[in-house]
Design a protein around this motif. Structure first.
Motif, PDB file in Angstrom:
ATOM      1  N   PHE A  14      -9.236  14.506  -2.334  1.00 55.75           N
ATOM      2  CA  PHE A  14     -10.605  13.811  -2.509  1.00 55.75           C
ATOM      3  C   PHE A  14     -11.751  14.929  -2.318  1.00 55.75           C
ATOM      4  O   PHE A  14     -12.635  14.908  -3.004  1.00 55.75           O
ATOM      5  N   LEU A  32     -14.002   7.938  -6.230  1.00 50.03           N
ATOM      6  CA  LEU A  32     -13.978   6.484  -5.718  1.00 50.03           C
ATOM      7  C   LEU A  32     -12.395   6.285  -5.462  1.00 50.03           C
ATOM      8  O   LEU A  32     -12.046   5.757  -4.507  1.00 50.03           O
ATOM      9  N   ILE A  33     -11.546   6.821  -6.530  1.00 51.34           N
ATOM     10  CA  ILE A  33     -10.263   6.230  -6.455  1.00 51.34           C
ATOM     11  C   ILE A  33      -9.473   7.313  -5.247  1.00 51.34           C
ATOM     12  O   ILE A  33      -8.537   6.834  -4.582  1.00 51.34           O
ATOM     13  N   THR A  34      -9.755   8.589  -5.137  1.00 48.70           N
ATOM     14  CA  THR A  34      -9.054   9.539  -4.329  1.00 48.70           C
ATOM     15  C   THR A  34      -9.743   8.878  -2.936  1.00 48.70           C
ATOM     16  O   THR A  34      -8.985   9.311  -1.706  1.00 48.70           O
ATOM     17  N   GLY A  35     -10.852   8.526  -2.670  1.00 50.91           N
ATOM     18  CA  GLY A  35     -11.580   8.241  -1.582  1.00 50.91           C
ATOM     19  C   GLY A  35     -10.824   6.923  -1.099  1.00 50.91           C
ATOM     20  O   GLY A  35     -10.584   6.737   0.324  1.00 50.91           O
ATOM     21  N   ALA A  36     -10.403   5.895  -2.041  1.00 52.46           N
ATOM     22  CA  ALA A  36     -10.003   4.830  -1.520  1.00 52.46           C
ATOM     23  C   ALA A  36      -8.440   5.150  -0.937  1.00 52.46           C
ATOM     24  O   ALA A  36      -8.039   4.569  -0.170  1.00 52.46           O
ATOM     25  N   MET A  37      -8.017   5.969  -1.836  1.00 48.15           N
ATOM     26  CA  MET A  37      -6.483   6.341  -1.372  1.00 48.15           C
ATOM     27  C   MET A  37      -6.387   7.184  -0.144  1.00 48.15           C
ATOM     28  O   MET A  37      -5.475   6.934   0.686  1.00 48.15           O
ATOM     29  N   THR A  90       0.803  -1.211   0.161  1.00 53.03           N
ATOM     30  CA  THR A  90       0.156  -0.050  -0.163  1.00 53.03           C
ATOM     31  C   THR A  90       0.711   0.969  -0.038  1.00 53.03           C
ATOM     32  O   THR A  90       0.652   2.263  -0.612  1.00 53.03           O
ATOM     33  N   LEU A 149      -8.658   6.526   2.572  1.00 53.62           N
ATOM     34  CA  LEU A 149      -8.935   5.532   3.350  1.00 53.62           C
ATOM     35  C   LEU A 149      -7.575   4.608   3.606  1.00 53.62           C
ATOM     36  O   LEU A 149      -7.387   4.341   4.716  1.00 53.62           O
ATOM     37  N   ALA A 150      -6.740   4.632   2.377  1.00 55.33           N
ATOM     38  CA  ALA A 150      -5.693   3.589   2.490  1.00 55.33           C
ATOM     39  C   ALA A 150      -4.723   4.304   3.451  1.00 55.33           C
ATOM     40  O   ALA A 150      -3.926   3.866   4.356  1.00 55.33           O
TER      41      ALA A 150
END
Length: 215
Positions: free
Chosen positions: A102, A116-121, A19, A123-124
Protein backbone atom coordinates in the motif's frame (compact mmCIF):
# COMPACT_ATOMS: atom_id res chain seq x y z
CA UNK A 1 -23.78 -4.30 20.32
CA UNK A 2 -21.44 -6.55 22.28
CA UNK A 3 -18.49 -8.38 20.70
CA UNK A 4 -20.17 -11.68 21.55
CA UNK A 5 -23.21 -10.70 19.51
CA UNK A 6 -21.06 -9.72 16.53
CA UNK A 7 -19.26 -13.07 16.60
CA UNK A 8 -22.61 -14.88 16.52
CA UNK A 9 -23.85 -12.97 13.45
CA UNK A 10 -23.88 -15.45 10.56
CA UNK A 11 -23.61 -12.65 7.97
CA UNK A 12 -20.38 -11.41 9.56
CA UNK A 13 -19.06 -14.96 9.85
CA UNK A 14 -19.57 -15.50 6.11
CA UNK A 15 -18.05 -12.10 5.36
CA UNK A 16 -14.92 -13.09 7.30
CA UNK A 17 -14.66 -16.46 5.53
CA UNK A 18 -14.95 -14.96 2.06
CA UNK A 19 -12.66 -12.04 2.87
CA UNK A 20 -10.01 -14.61 3.75
CA UNK A 21 -10.67 -16.38 0.45
CA UNK A 22 -10.44 -13.13 -1.50
CA UNK A 23 -7.24 -11.86 0.10
CA UNK A 24 -5.58 -15.27 0.20
CA UNK A 25 -6.47 -16.08 -3.39
CA UNK A 26 -5.20 -12.70 -4.61
CA UNK A 27 -1.87 -13.17 -2.86
CA UNK A 28 -1.39 -16.71 -4.11
CA UNK A 29 -2.28 -15.55 -7.63
CA UNK A 30 0.31 -12.75 -7.50
CA UNK A 31 3.01 -14.80 -5.78
CA UNK A 32 3.51 -17.67 -8.21
CA UNK A 33 4.99 -15.51 -10.97
CA UNK A 34 7.62 -14.27 -8.50
CA UNK A 35 8.40 -17.78 -7.29
CA UNK A 36 8.85 -18.80 -10.94
CA UNK A 37 11.38 -15.97 -11.27
CA UNK A 38 9.39 -13.95 -13.79
CA UNK A 39 8.78 -10.20 -13.86
CA UNK A 40 5.22 -8.92 -13.97
CA UNK A 41 5.81 -5.62 -15.75
CA UNK A 42 7.91 -4.00 -18.47
CA UNK A 43 9.78 -0.70 -18.41
CA UNK A 44 9.36 2.29 -20.68
CA UNK A 45 11.71 5.21 -21.25
CA UNK A 46 9.26 7.82 -20.01
CA UNK A 47 10.22 9.61 -16.80
CA UNK A 48 7.28 9.54 -14.40
CA UNK A 49 6.49 8.44 -10.84
CA UNK A 50 4.86 5.24 -12.10
CA UNK A 51 7.88 4.40 -14.26
CA UNK A 52 10.10 4.98 -11.22
CA UNK A 53 8.01 2.36 -9.46
CA UNK A 54 8.57 -0.02 -12.35
CA UNK A 55 12.34 0.52 -11.99
CA UNK A 56 11.93 -0.23 -8.28
CA UNK A 57 10.21 -3.55 -9.05
CA UNK A 58 12.72 -4.30 -11.79
CA UNK A 59 15.55 -3.88 -9.28
CA UNK A 60 13.86 -6.38 -6.94
CA UNK A 61 13.33 -8.74 -9.88
CA UNK A 62 17.01 -8.56 -10.84
CA UNK A 63 17.95 -9.64 -7.31
CA UNK A 64 16.69 -13.11 -8.15
CA UNK A 65 16.51 -14.82 -4.77
CA UNK A 66 14.95 -11.82 -3.00
CA UNK A 67 12.23 -11.58 -5.66
CA UNK A 68 11.39 -15.25 -5.16
CA UNK A 69 11.51 -14.83 -1.38
CA UNK A 70 8.88 -12.08 -1.60
CA UNK A 71 6.71 -14.38 -3.70
CA UNK A 72 7.15 -17.23 -1.24
CA UNK A 73 6.12 -14.98 1.65
CA UNK A 74 3.01 -13.89 -0.23
CA UNK A 75 2.18 -17.49 -1.11
CA UNK A 76 2.52 -18.72 2.49
CA UNK A 77 0.40 -15.87 3.86
CA UNK A 78 -2.24 -16.48 1.18
CA UNK A 79 -2.30 -20.22 1.81
CA UNK A 80 -2.73 -19.77 5.56
CA UNK A 81 -5.68 -17.44 4.96
CA UNK A 82 -7.28 -19.92 2.57
CA UNK A 83 -7.04 -22.77 5.08
CA UNK A 84 -9.41 -20.93 7.45
CA UNK A 85 -7.99 -23.05 10.29
CA UNK A 86 -4.75 -21.06 10.35
CA UNK A 87 -6.25 -17.81 9.03
CA UNK A 88 -5.21 -15.77 12.07
CA UNK A 89 -1.54 -16.59 11.47
CA UNK A 90 -2.09 -15.79 7.80
CA UNK A 91 -3.55 -12.38 8.66
CA UNK A 92 -0.62 -11.64 10.97
CA UNK A 93 1.83 -12.44 8.13
CA UNK A 94 -0.35 -10.66 5.59
CA UNK A 95 -0.42 -7.33 7.46
CA UNK A 96 3.24 -6.23 7.02
CA UNK A 97 3.28 -7.37 3.38
CA UNK A 98 0.12 -5.55 2.32
CA UNK A 99 1.16 -2.50 4.37
CA UNK A 100 4.35 -2.26 2.32
CA UNK A 101 2.45 -2.74 -0.93
CA UNK A 102 0.00 0.00 0.00
CA UNK A 103 2.73 2.47 0.92
CA UNK A 104 4.55 1.73 -2.34
CA UNK A 105 1.42 2.37 -4.43
CA UNK A 106 0.84 5.68 -2.63
CA UNK A 107 4.49 6.77 -2.65
CA UNK A 108 4.90 6.19 -6.39
CA UNK A 109 1.49 7.65 -7.34
CA UNK A 110 0.22 4.49 -9.00
CA UNK A 111 -2.43 5.12 -11.61
CA UNK A 112 -6.15 4.33 -11.45
CA UNK A 113 -7.66 2.42 -8.57
CA UNK A 114 -4.48 0.65 -7.47
CA UNK A 115 -3.99 2.65 -4.22
CA UNK A 116 -7.69 2.24 -3.42
CA UNK A 117 -7.50 -1.52 -3.98
CA UNK A 118 -4.38 -1.98 -1.88
CA UNK A 119 -5.84 0.32 0.79
CA UNK A 120 -9.02 -1.76 0.87
CA UNK A 121 -6.94 -4.93 1.21
CA UNK A 122 -5.06 -3.36 4.12
CA UNK A 123 -8.30 -2.37 5.86
CA UNK A 124 -9.72 -5.84 5.26
CA UNK A 125 -6.65 -7.38 6.88
CA UNK A 126 -7.04 -5.12 9.91
CA UNK A 127 -10.69 -6.21 10.05
CA UNK A 128 -9.68 -9.88 10.05
CA UNK A 129 -7.28 -9.24 12.93
CA UNK A 130 -10.02 -7.39 14.80
CA UNK A 131 -12.33 -10.38 14.28
CA UNK A 132 -9.81 -12.65 16.03
CA UNK A 133 -8.71 -10.01 18.55
CA UNK A 134 -9.69 -12.28 21.44
CA UNK A 135 -7.07 -14.82 20.30
CA UNK A 136 -4.42 -12.07 20.19
CA UNK A 137 -4.95 -11.06 23.83
CA UNK A 138 -1.95 -13.11 25.11
CA UNK A 139 0.32 -10.81 23.07
CA UNK A 140 -0.84 -8.00 25.39
CA UNK A 141 -0.32 -10.18 28.46
CA UNK A 142 -4.04 -10.74 28.79
CA UNK A 143 -5.89 -14.08 28.90
CA UNK A 144 -7.48 -15.29 25.69
CA UNK A 145 -11.27 -15.52 25.76
CA UNK A 146 -13.16 -18.00 23.59
CA UNK A 147 -16.15 -16.42 21.88
CA UNK A 148 -18.80 -18.79 20.47
CA UNK A 149 -19.59 -18.92 16.76
CA UNK A 150 -22.05 -20.95 14.72
CA UNK A 151 -21.73 -24.50 13.42
CA UNK A 152 -21.88 -23.01 9.92
CA UNK A 153 -18.73 -20.97 10.58
CA UNK A 154 -16.94 -23.99 12.05
CA UNK A 155 -17.77 -26.33 9.16
CA UNK A 156 -14.82 -28.26 7.71
CA UNK A 157 -16.21 -27.57 4.24
CA UNK A 158 -14.55 -24.14 4.32
CA UNK A 159 -11.16 -25.75 4.84
CA UNK A 160 -11.69 -28.15 1.93
CA UNK A 161 -12.83 -25.30 -0.30
CA UNK A 162 -9.77 -23.25 0.71
CA UNK A 163 -7.47 -26.11 -0.24
CA UNK A 164 -9.20 -26.45 -3.62
CA UNK A 165 -8.90 -22.71 -4.19
CA UNK A 166 -5.19 -22.84 -3.44
CA UNK A 167 -4.59 -25.85 -5.68
CA UNK A 168 -6.54 -24.40 -8.60
CA UNK A 169 -4.93 -20.95 -8.31
CA UNK A 170 -1.36 -22.09 -7.72
CA UNK A 171 -1.64 -24.83 -10.34
CA UNK A 172 -3.09 -22.49 -12.95
CA UNK A 173 -0.43 -19.83 -12.43
CA UNK A 174 2.38 -22.40 -12.21
CA UNK A 175 1.71 -23.89 -15.64
CA UNK A 176 0.22 -20.95 -17.55
CA UNK A 177 2.04 -17.64 -18.01
CA UNK A 178 -0.50 -15.92 -20.27
CA UNK A 179 -3.49 -16.40 -18.01
CA UNK A 180 -7.16 -15.58 -18.49
CA UNK A 181 -8.17 -13.57 -15.40
CA UNK A 182 -11.90 -14.00 -16.01
CA UNK A 183 -11.50 -17.78 -16.29
CA UNK A 184 -9.60 -17.92 -13.00
CA UNK A 185 -12.11 -15.63 -11.27
CA UNK A 186 -15.00 -17.71 -12.63
CA UNK A 187 -13.53 -20.96 -11.29
CA UNK A 188 -12.91 -19.38 -7.87
CA UNK A 189 -16.44 -17.97 -7.77
CA UNK A 190 -17.88 -21.38 -8.64
CA UNK A 191 -15.85 -23.08 -5.90
CA UNK A 192 -16.86 -20.44 -3.37
CA UNK A 193 -20.53 -20.74 -4.32
CA UNK A 194 -20.43 -24.55 -4.12
CA UNK A 195 -18.82 -24.35 -0.67
CA UNK A 196 -21.51 -21.97 0.57
CA UNK A 197 -24.29 -24.22 -0.74
CA UNK A 198 -22.75 -27.38 0.75
CA UNK A 199 -22.00 -25.75 4.11
CA UNK A 200 -25.48 -24.21 4.36
CA UNK A 201 -27.28 -27.47 3.49
CA UNK A 202 -25.20 -29.36 6.05
CA UNK A 203 -25.84 -26.66 8.64
CA UNK A 204 -29.60 -26.78 8.06
CA UNK A 205 -29.57 -30.57 8.26
CA UNK A 206 -27.83 -30.47 11.64
CA UNK A 207 -30.36 -28.05 13.13
CA UNK A 208 -32.84 -29.67 15.53
CA UNK A 209 -36.35 -30.01 14.20
CA UNK A 210 -38.83 -27.43 15.45
CA UNK A 211 -41.05 -28.67 18.29
CA UNK A 212 -44.76 -28.37 17.41
CA UNK A 213 -46.82 -25.99 19.51
CA UNK A 214 -48.49 -27.66 22.48
CA UNK A 215 -45.67 -30.08 23.26
Amino acid sequence: MRVQDLKRAVVLQLAVIYTRYLLGGAFVFASIIKIKGHRFTTLSGELSPINSAMHFFETMYQSGLYWQFIGLGQCVAGLLLLTQRYALLGAVLFLPIISNVFVITVSYSFFGLTPLITGAMLLATVGLLAWDANSLQPLLNRPSVELPTSALYQSKIWEVAGLLLFMSTAGYRAFIDHYDFLLWAGVCTALGGAALLAAWLRYRKQQPAAVPQGF
